[in-house]
Write an enzyme that holds these catalytic residues in place. Structure first.
Site, mmCIF file in Angstrom:
data_model
loop_
_atom_site.group_PDB
_atom_site.id
_atom_site.type_symbol
_atom_site.label_atom_id
_atom_site.label_comp_id
_atom_site.label_asym_id
_atom_site.label_seq_id
_atom_site.Cartn_x
_atom_site.Cartn_y
_atom_site.Cartn_z
ATOM 1 N N LYS A 242 12.754 -7.857 -4.632
ATOM 2 C CA LYS A 242 11.784 -6.788 -4.879
ATOM 3 C C LYS A 242 11.158 -7.007 -6.255
ATOM 4 O O LYS A 242 11.815 -6.890 -7.278
ATOM 5 C CB LYS A 242 12.438 -5.405 -4.819
ATOM 6 C CG LYS A 242 11.432 -4.267 -5.032
ATOM 7 C CD LYS A 242 12.023 -2.907 -4.716
ATOM 8 C CE LYS A 242 12.884 -2.373 -5.825
ATOM 9 N NZ LYS A 242 13.274 -0.968 -5.641
ATOM 10 N N SER B 181 3.907 1.206 -3.741
ATOM 11 C CA SER B 181 3.424 1.460 -5.096
ATOM 12 C C SER B 181 4.289 0.763 -6.137
ATOM 13 O O SER B 181 3.848 0.470 -7.234
ATOM 14 C CB SER B 181 3.403 2.966 -5.368
ATOM 15 O OG SER B 181 4.707 3.511 -5.217
ATOM 16 N N PHE B 182 5.567 0.446 -5.769
ATOM 17 C CA PHE B 182 6.470 -0.217 -6.703
ATOM 18 C C PHE B 182 6.132 -1.687 -6.893
ATOM 19 O O PHE B 182 6.437 -2.278 -7.893
ATOM 20 C CB PHE B 182 7.906 -0.112 -6.183
ATOM 21 C CG PHE B 182 8.116 -0.772 -4.855
ATOM 22 C CD1 PHE B 182 8.376 -2.123 -4.774
ATOM 23 C CD2 PHE B 182 8.033 -0.048 -3.676
ATOM 24 C CE1 PHE B 182 8.561 -2.743 -3.558
ATOM 25 C CE2 PHE B 182 8.215 -0.654 -2.456
ATOM 26 C CZ PHE B 182 8.470 -2.008 -2.391
ATOM 27 N N ASP C 151 14.741 10.014 -3.334
ATOM 28 C CA ASP C 151 13.655 9.365 -2.575
ATOM 29 C C ASP C 151 14.172 8.931 -1.205
ATOM 30 O O ASP C 151 13.842 7.855 -0.718
ATOM 31 C CB ASP C 151 13.116 8.160 -3.341
ATOM 32 C CG ASP C 151 11.723 7.748 -2.835
ATOM 33 O OD1 ASP C 151 11.112 8.538 -2.098
ATOM 34 O OD2 ASP C 151 11.265 6.649 -3.176
ATOM 35 N N GLY D 6 7.114 -6.658 2.712
ATOM 36 C CA GLY D 6 6.380 -5.399 2.636
ATOM 37 C C GLY D 6 6.013 -5.088 1.203
ATOM 38 O O GLY D 6 6.373 -5.806 0.272
ATOM 39 N N SER D 7 5.270 -4.001 1.012
ATOM 40 C CA SER D 7 4.843 -3.620 -0.327
ATOM 41 C C SER D 7 4.704 -2.116 -0.392
ATOM 42 O O SER D 7 4.718 -1.415 0.626
ATOM 43 C CB SER D 7 3.504 -4.285 -0.684
ATOM 44 O OG SER D 7 2.489 -3.841 0.187
#
Length: 862
Positions: free
Chosen positions: A701, A682-683, A807, A679-680
């Site tokens: 990551k 903004s980081f 978060d 997955g992806s």
């Protein structure tokens, strides 16, 4: 009448001649005047080609986070669009396209080939994927092309050879595969620089490379190239930078390259090259600055003439098979910053083996000296006062060095790492070691040191690793060690230490990796302050003379994964859950909860505790009976969950230190391939990978550092995760922060893999690829809620310092194979310091909404 007619003709002819002269004189001026008011149709047609090509290029983008292409519309002329430069000579034709670092994603449109006047193309530092279009061959005027740091795939197009004006090629940090096209080096006669490092290129380096005499830079490191280095490289008389490290190259280093006096950098580390360094290397390569040939098969002696290379800054010969003495005439290398010959066979077994160290006294820029794992004998030199005070790493371990540790070692006040382990050193640890206040790593283990541990050790407030194991140290552990508040690893194993364990040792909240005090003669009880080590992963206090009970406060060590000790087992804290602990190999343990099936402790204190526990059980049963109508459902589900909980099924990394480079992560994830893409955001992106050593499945990551805020996020996450461990927090295995030869940053985290994805997936993706329904039962939902609450309770109340996640949302709650929830992603985490903490005075306000755009959980307002 005839005369009159002739006169009129003469007048007419004169007028026509005058008109011609007028047109010749002023015609061009009139044409320019007209063009300035109304563009010619010819020019409009030419401009239209470039405009349409750019608009087609824009259509291929699926991601434009910074709105870089928002100006690409008909409201302004395309020569004024972001990243576009037009020619003055060929009016309004695009000659430069510069979109580097704009965060753009998508395929590179074949329409790029219609920009036929393009001289420079720079779309580096984005997330473009797919193949490089063959239509790039139409750019016959192209001189500079930069596609570095994307995720481009496929092979380097052979059609690139048509761009005969190319001078610089930058394709590094992509996923390009296949062989280097031979065609490039038969037509690109003007090529000066070629950077294609950190890809997946295979095959051999074309010998035709040597035909391009203009080449100055060759950077092909971190690929999978094979074969030998072409002898034709010796024809590249302008070559000054050669980097082929981390490939599968074999054979000898070409002798012809030794004659290239222009060479400044030779980087060949981590290959299978062999041979020896030429004796006259200092004469043939007088301008050499970097010689990095570590981890190859080079042999022979280090030539004396190496001292003639006065420009040299780095000599790295680590892990080869060099033999014999090290030249003791190195005083001329006044620019030398690093000298590393670790892992060779240097030394001749004589008392002055280390005499060359004092020949470095004039090398005032020396920062790293590594000679570990060789055959050096004799005593350590009594370091001269003028040995480089900039020295930050002195690595001398695993030799046969004898004698005592010289007192003048205290002059090296900038040392950050001192490694003297695995030698024959005797005598005391000098108290002057306390002067090395920048020291972070101190390794004196496996010697013959005796005497007491000096109390000055407490001056090393930056120390995070201290290993004194396997010596003959005696006396007590100095209480001043409590001043080492950055300490993460401490081993005093197998000495003759006596006395009680100072409680100050258990006030070092940073201790997180391992604490080993075993095989000594320590007495007394285990201090109750051990509960302060909330992040400690392992502790060994076995084979001592400790007595008394194990303090109940050890149950507060939430990060504990291994515990080696004798006598009784507590029943509180993490020891109240039989499925969370293992008691293997400890046949003298007693007590604990019934599920552990340990023998009862016979001492009086144990009897009292058993009675106390029995009373608590009775009271609990009474409480449950009175509250059954309201709480029965919750308690039943809770205890079912506790009884069914199992250790994580995914194999975990062991106690060893896990160091992974960019290349390791590249290979682990199959070149960050789409097949391993998880997955992806903004980081950046997350990939699945397998650590080859033990086939551990991990999640990698990779941060998108084009977003400058992620530098702060990386720091915050490192700070938050460094000292926290809990069964409901995603376990970080390691982090990777590296810089390439061009100074480009790469940062990534490696986590334990969670095979069942995120809670968000289960809430919003009802059907999996195999069409099985994805839904959560009431029991699973309750268990997940308890898991998340347990993690937050630990972060807020039981961590080394209170941490606010900032978060928390379903996508940051991950599920393992047993559907146990783990909280992840501490990029916005904030440490709440105590009011009397000095740093609290400088904390900035964090009032405002944090988290993902378009979603704000209630916790973000804290």
């Amino acid at each position: 009448m005839v005369s009159a007619f002739a006169s009129q003709n003469l007048i007419l002819m004169a007028f026509l001649q005058l008109l011609v002269v007028f047109i010749l004189l002023f015609g061009s001026l009139l044409m320019r005047l007209v063009e300035s008011v109304t563009p010619s149709r010819r020019m409009i047609v030419g401009n239209e080609t470039d405009r349409l090509a750019l608009l087609e290029f824009k259509k291929q983008k699926y991601d434009d986070p910074y709105g870089a292409l928002s100006s690409w519309n008909d409201s302004i002329h395309f020569c004024n669009w972001v990243g576009i430069t037009c020619s003055h000579r060929h009016r309004q034709r695009v000659i430069s396209l510069d979109l580097q670092g704009k965060g753009l994603g998508g395929n590179i449109s074949p329409s790029i080939g219609n920009l036929t006047f393009l001289h420079s193309l720079d779309i580096g530092n984005n997330t473009f994927h797919g193949k490089i279009p063959q239509e790039i061959s139409n750019l016959i005027r192209l001189q500079y092309i930069t596609l570095r740091n994307n995720t481009l795939q496929g092979e380097i197009p052979t059609s690139l050879a048509n761009c005969t004006g190319l001078r610089r090629i930058y394709f590094s940090y992509n996923n390009l595969v296949g062989k280097i096209p031979i065609e490039l080096f038969t037509s690109l006669s003007k090529l000066e620089e070629i950077y294609i490092f950190s890809n997946g290129l295979t095959g051999e380096i074309p010998a035709s490379f040597g035909n391009i005499s203009s080449v100055r830079v060759i950077s092909l490191g971190e690929n999978e190239l094979q074969g030998s280095i072409p002898e034709s490289f010796g024809q590249l008389t302008n070559l000054f930078f050669l980097s082929l490290h981390l490939n599968n190259l074999s054979g000898k280093f070409p002798l012809s390259l030794h004659n290239l006096s222009s060479l400044e950098t030779i980087s060949l580390a981590i290959n299978h090259l062999h041979g020896s360094l030429p004796r006259d290397i200092g004469l043939t390569l007088p301008n050499l600055k970097f010689l990095a040939i570590a981890r190859n098969l080079f042999s022979g002696r280090i030539p004396n003439f190496i001292s003639n290379i006065s420009t040299i800054k780095l000599i790295d010969l680590t892990e080869n098979s060099f033999v014999g003495p090290v030249p003791n005439n190195l005083e001329n290398l006044q620019n030398l910053q690093k000298f590393s010959i670790d892992g060779n066979q240097c030394g001749i077994g004589e008392a002055d083996d280390l005499g060359f160290v004092n020949s470095l006294v004039n090398c005032t820029n020396l920062e790293i000296l590594g000679i570990a794992e060789n055959g050096f004998k004799g005593p350590l030199p009594n370091f001269k006062a003028n040995l480089s005070t900039r020295l930050s790493q002195l690595i001398l371990g695993r030799n046969q060095i004898s004698g005592t540790i010289p007192t003048r070692i205290g002059n090296l006040f900038n040392l950050a790492a001192l490694g003297l382990e695995g030698n024959f050193l005797e005598g005391n640890i000098p108290s002057v070691v306390g002067k090395l206040q920048k020291l972070q790593i101190l390794l004196l283990n496996e010697n013959r040191l005796s005497g007491q541990i000096p109390s000055s050790i407490g001056n090393l407030t930056l120390l995070y690793k201290l290993n004194l194991q396997k010596n003959s140290l005696n006396g007590s552990i100095p209480s001043s060690i409590g001043n080492c508040q950055q300490l993460q690893y401490l081993s005093l194993f197998n000495n003759s230490l006596q006395g009680p364990i100072p409680k100050q040792l258990f006030l070092i909240s940073s201790l997180s990796i391992f604490l080993n005090l075993s095989s000594n003669s320590l007495v007394g009880s285990l201090p109750i302050e051990i509960g302060n080590l909330k992040s400690l992963s392992g502790i060994d206090i076995s084979k001592n003379r400790l007595s008394g009970e194990i303090p109940y406060s050890i149950g507060d060590c939430n990060g504990l994964e291994s515990l080696y000790m004798g006598r009784e087992v507590p029943t509180k804290g993490i020891f109240g859950n039989a499925s969370a602990i293992f008691m293997n190999g400890n046949d003298k343990l007693c007590g604990g909860i019934a599920e552990l099936h340990l023998p009862a402790c016979t001492n009086h204190g144990s009897t009292k505790r058993e009675k106390s526990n029995a009373l608590k059980i009775v009271l609990m049963i009474i409480g449950v009976a009175f509250g059954f109508l309201l709480m029965s459902s919750f308690l039943t589900l809770y205890w079912i969950r506790r009884s069914n909980s199992k250790p994580p099924s995914t194999p975990l990394i062991g106690e060893r230190s896990l160091n992974l480079s960019y290349k390791d992560l590249f290979q682990t994830t199959g070149g960050f391939s789409s097949a391993n893409f998880i997955g992806s955001g903004s980081f950046g992106s997350v990939y699945k990978g397998i650590i080859n050593q033990d086939e551990t499945i991990v999640a990698v990551k990779v941060l998108n550092l084009q977003n400058s805020r992620l530098y702060k996020s990386f720091t915050a996450e490192c700070k938050a995760l460094r000292n926290i461990r809990h069964r409901n927090l995603v376990k970080i295995l390691t982090s990777c922060s590296s810089i390439d030869s061009k100074g480009k940053d790469f940062k990534a985290f490696v986590y334990e893999f969670m095979p069942n994805g995120s809670l968000d997936d289960w809430m919003h993706l009802p059907v999996e690829a195999n069409n099985h329904s994805r839904s959560l039962t009431i029991l699973q939902r309750l268990n997940i809620a308890i898991d998340v609450a347990s993690a937050l309770d630990y972060l807020h109340h039981n961590c080394y310092a209170p941490i606010v996640h900032c978060d928390l949302k379903p996508s940051n709650v991950l599920l393992n194979r047993d559907m146990t929830a783990h909280v992840s992603d501490f990029g916005l985490a904030r440490l709440l310091l105590e009011p009397n903490d000095k740093s609290s005075q400088t904390q900035t306000s964090t009032i405002g909404i944090k988290g993902s755009i378009g979603y704000a959980a209630s916790g973000y307002y804290t």
